[in-house]
Design a protein around this motif. Structure first.
Motif: not given
Length: 444
Positions: A142-167
């Motif tokens: 909430e303060f903009g500090h880094p975490t190791t939390v992710t909602h990403d569920t993609a694996g090798y060569f996967d694409l959206g919507p599982a790959d939440l970092g695609e954009s």
């Protein structure tokens, strides 16, 4: 031939409403530093008259020797794409560090790489390097500090919507191309929230500069997406870590000298000699290619990260791999480095080691075609397959035993780097970790 002249820089600043210029350089550990000037001071900067306090930069000089000057490399001028605010744009110039007597500062990593490239040029060679860059994109709190939390569920060569970092990954690629860099490929990597972006090979100094630019771009784009980018080699237990596979080739008179169409493997004797030189010194080189305590938690079996010192024309369990491409694409891929490394120092020592192999006509051990991870200790011993250092302190001890690295780095960086890494290990070794508390606190 230089791309820009002083007059070109002045014209570009005026035409593009550039108000601020970052005079950028890199410290011994690969951290980007900069002095920001206004456009009104650009002529002073281009005349190499901008000074800074070197005693404030880790690994530089003592306070009584603190005056340092920044000499901009005009060919590195570019306008930062994210600086389009109404008040004016910001540009960047990468600088070399000089002493008041107008000689290069021996502790400047860029200068150390330039020395190694000069040694190669004296032998008629040009070094080309292409990097494969892996990194993580995590959520921030909430303060903009880094975490190791992710909602990403993609694996090798996967694409959206599982790959939440695609954009975010797409925007990183677009920004790098807007800055003149040639992106070859990008994709989601094996671990959750892990990504890879690969760049076309180019002359080594340009590649090292590009690597520093890439790190800056990734951090800025991730922040704009509300994410935290991390180049930490192994941020998540039980998942793959992030590497910096480094593709190396030598050219002479426009020809790739690692290629020999008449040999059974397509590799020239020079390629074998170069590989042998790298293998000879790789243990001592590890503090530069894998500079963190955390780096060695990536170099374990089970995650396609190299653990053993061997080379191959195929499988990915070896330290050195020669990909199948031949002709102009013939290259040697070193698989142990990670993005915490200083690219200038990394490339300087790898090049110097390879050149030593060429000068002394060293021969590498026999290539290993089978999966080294599946071998028993006796099988590895029979094939004389040695291991990389198991931790940072072992690597530093190897570096201290290898006087060749002192010659390449110079006394200044060699000594200060070793002291800093020993201190880092001692801090880690005396810290009580969460693992220890969970393992021992209730039992004993």
């Amino acid at each position: 031939m230089s791309r820009y002249t002083k007059a070109d820089i002045l014209e570009l600043i005026q035409q593009n409403n550039v108000r601020f210029i970052r005079l950028q350089f890199t410290d011994m550990f690969g951290a980007i530093k900069n002095v920001v000037i206004t456009s009104g001071k650009i002529e002073k900067a281009l005349d190499n008259q901008c000074m800074f306090d070197g005693s404030s930069i880790e690994g530089f000089v003592r306070i009584e020797e603190s005056d340092m000057y920044l000499h901009p490399d005009l060919d590195t001028f570019l306008i930062l794409p994210w600086s389009r605010q109404i008040g004016g744009k910001t540009a960047r110039l990468i600088c070399d560090v000089y002493k008041p007597d107008e000689t290069p500062f021996e502790g400047d990593p860029r200068y150390i790489l330039k020395k190694a490239l000069k040694a190669a040029a004296d032998m008629g060679f040009t070094l080309n390097v292409g990097f494969e860059c892996e990194f993580f994109l995590f959520n921030t709190d909430e303060f903009g500090h880094p975490t190791t939390v992710t909602h990403d569920t993609a694996g090798y060569f996967d694409l959206g919507p599982a790959d939440l970092g695609e954009s975010a990954r797409r925007d990183i690629c677009m920004t790098m191309e807007e800055m003149g860099c040639e992106v070859e490929a990008s994709h989601h990597e094996l671990a959750t929230a892990q990504h890879e972006i690969d760049f076309k090979y180019q002359e080594a100094l340009c590649s090292a500069d590009e690597m520093m630019t890439f790190k800056m771009v990734v951090k800025n784009v991730a922040n704009a997406h509300g994410l935290c980018a991390s180049f930490m080699p192994k941020p998540l237990s039980g998942q793959a870590g992030s590497g910096l596979h480094t593709n190396i080739s030598l050219f002479k008179d426009g020809e790739n000298v690692f290629y020999d169409p008449g040999s059974e493997t397509g590799l020239s004797p020079l390629a074998y000699h170069f590989i042998a030189g790298v293998i000879r010194h790789i243990k001592g080189i590890c503090p530069l290619t894998n500079p963190l305590v955390n780096s060695y938690k990536r170099l374990v079996t089970g995650y396609e990260a190299p653990r053993y010192i061997a080379w191959t024309t195929g499988n990915r369990s070896a330290l050195v791999r020669v990909p199948s491409a031949r002709g102009i694409g013939t290259r040697v891929e070193l698989r142990n480095p990670d993005l915490a490394a200083n690219p200038y120092l990394q490339m300087a020592v790898l090049l110097a080691a390879g050149l030593e192999g060429i000068r002394e006509e060293l021969e590498p051990p026999a290539p290993v075609g089978s999966n080294i991870y599946d071998m028993t200790p006796d099988e590895r011993q029979e094939k004389e397959i040695d291991s990389l250092p198991a931790n940072l302190m072992e690597a530093v001890q190897e570096m201290k035993r290898d006087s060749f690295l002192r010659e390449v780095l110079g006394n200044h960086v060699y000594q200060k780097y070793i002291v800093a890494k020993e201190q880092e290990w001692n801090r880690f070794n005396s810290t009580v970790t969460q693992w220890e508390l969970e393992e021992y606190l209730e039992k004993f």
